[in-house]
Motif scaffolding. Sequence first.
Motif, PDB file in Angstrom:
ATOM      1  N   LYS A   1      -5.506   2.180 -11.582  1.00 33.58           N
ATOM      2  CA  LYS A   1      -6.810   2.646 -11.082  1.00 33.58           C
ATOM      3  C   LYS A   1      -8.072   2.167 -11.885  1.00 33.58           C
ATOM      4  O   LYS A   1      -8.145   2.079 -13.188  1.00 33.58           O
TER       5      LYS A   1
ATOM      6  N   ASP B   1       4.210   7.290 -13.572  1.00 39.18           N
ATOM      7  CA  ASP B   1       2.947   7.724 -13.165  1.00 39.18           C
ATOM      8  C   ASP B   1       1.754   7.387 -14.166  1.00 39.18           C
ATOM      9  O   ASP B   1       0.756   7.053 -13.630  1.00 39.18           O
TER      10      ASP B   1
ATOM     11  N   ILE C   1       0.868   4.071 -12.747  1.00 35.93           N
ATOM     12  CA  ILE C   1      -0.100   4.195 -11.623  1.00 35.93           C
ATOM     13  C   ILE C   1      -1.480   4.417 -11.954  1.00 35.93           C
ATOM     14  O   ILE C   1      -2.411   3.895 -11.287  1.00 35.93           O
TER      15      ILE C   1
ATOM     16  N   ARG D   1       0.893  -1.415  -0.072  1.00 41.35           N
ATOM     17  CA  ARG D   1      -0.099   0.042   0.083  1.00 41.35           C
ATOM     18  C   ARG D   1       0.885   1.267  -0.335  1.00 41.35           C
ATOM     19  O   ARG D   1       0.547   2.178  -0.569  1.00 41.35           O
TER      20      ARG D   1
ATOM     21  N   ARG E   1      -2.832  15.333 -13.823  1.00 40.22           N
ATOM     22  CA  ARG E   1      -2.150  14.749 -12.670  1.00 40.22           C
ATOM     23  C   ARG E   1      -0.878  14.741 -12.615  1.00 40.22           C
ATOM     24  O   ARG E   1      -0.034  14.360 -11.470  1.00 40.22           O
TER      25      ARG E   1
ATOM     26  N   LYS F   1       2.465   2.011  -3.642  1.00 38.27           N
ATOM     27  CA  LYS F   1       1.438   2.458  -4.534  1.00 38.27           C
ATOM     28  C   LYS F   1       1.156   4.001  -4.118  1.00 38.27           C
ATOM     29  O   LYS F   1       0.593   4.469  -3.161  1.00 38.27           O
ATOM     30  N   LYS F   2       1.954   4.906  -5.190  1.00 41.86           N
ATOM     31  CA  LYS F   2       1.924   6.174  -4.784  1.00 41.86           C
ATOM     32  C   LYS F   2       0.568   6.735  -5.705  1.00 41.86           C
ATOM     33  O   LYS F   2      -0.053   6.457  -6.646  1.00 41.86           O
ATOM     34  N   GLU F   3      -0.186   7.839  -4.879  1.00 43.87           N
ATOM     35  CA  GLU F   3      -1.307   8.369  -5.251  1.00 43.87           C
ATOM     36  C   GLU F   3      -0.824   9.844  -5.821  1.00 43.87           C
ATOM     37  O   GLU F   3      -0.435  10.648  -5.275  1.00 43.87           O
TER      38      GLU F   3
END
Length: 212
Positions: free
Chosen positions: A212, A205, A208, A22, A188, A25-27
């Motif tokens: 989603k 990125d 990432i 967790r 983003r 996992k970059k937000e």
Amino acid sequence: MKRIKSYFLMLLFVNYILSCDRASKKELPIFNPSDFNPELVDISVQRMEDHVVSNFELINQNGKKITQDNYKNKIYVTDFFFTRCPSICPVMSNNMEKIQKKFLNNDGVMFLSLSVTPELDSIPILKEYAIKHGVIDTKWNITTGNKKHIYNLARKSYFAVVEQGDGGLQDFIHTPNFVLVDRKKQIRGVYDGTKDEEIKRLIQDIKILDEK
């Protein structure tokens, strides 16, 4: 007792692995006008919240009309260039080609380049440029269009340039920025398209967002 202890240790280990996963996992942030240097944002949209990229109408290297519908539910990278640029644009286009290769088999990732000298970059010139840089037509649109429209997009939608102007004859923008847009038309990330480290960061990125 040993079995219970082993089971407890196993649970701790699994929880540790999940916690690390967790954390790894970059937000990515969602950028609104207030998140940018005010010099990058047209005064008319500086206070806007829940920003999304405006609709656009452009013409690509094949003479085809390109709108937001072509990018619906897609992750995409945008840049601003011109075909006669002798400095940063060739580097940027080469790097965009590298990113295109990374996501060649991913239909959910696309690319959009807008000419800042649309009066000079005709469709045949764009086509030649596209061939030179290995553009895959289904993934990457090299576009021209109305100058004021393109410059409004740069200043009010993608926040790609510092210089203010009216999109008129003497107006000119030149930026190395790559802008990452998600499936909801939200910005983003912004990256220097001339730097290898920034390109690596952009690729990560995109991955990432794609998860989603």
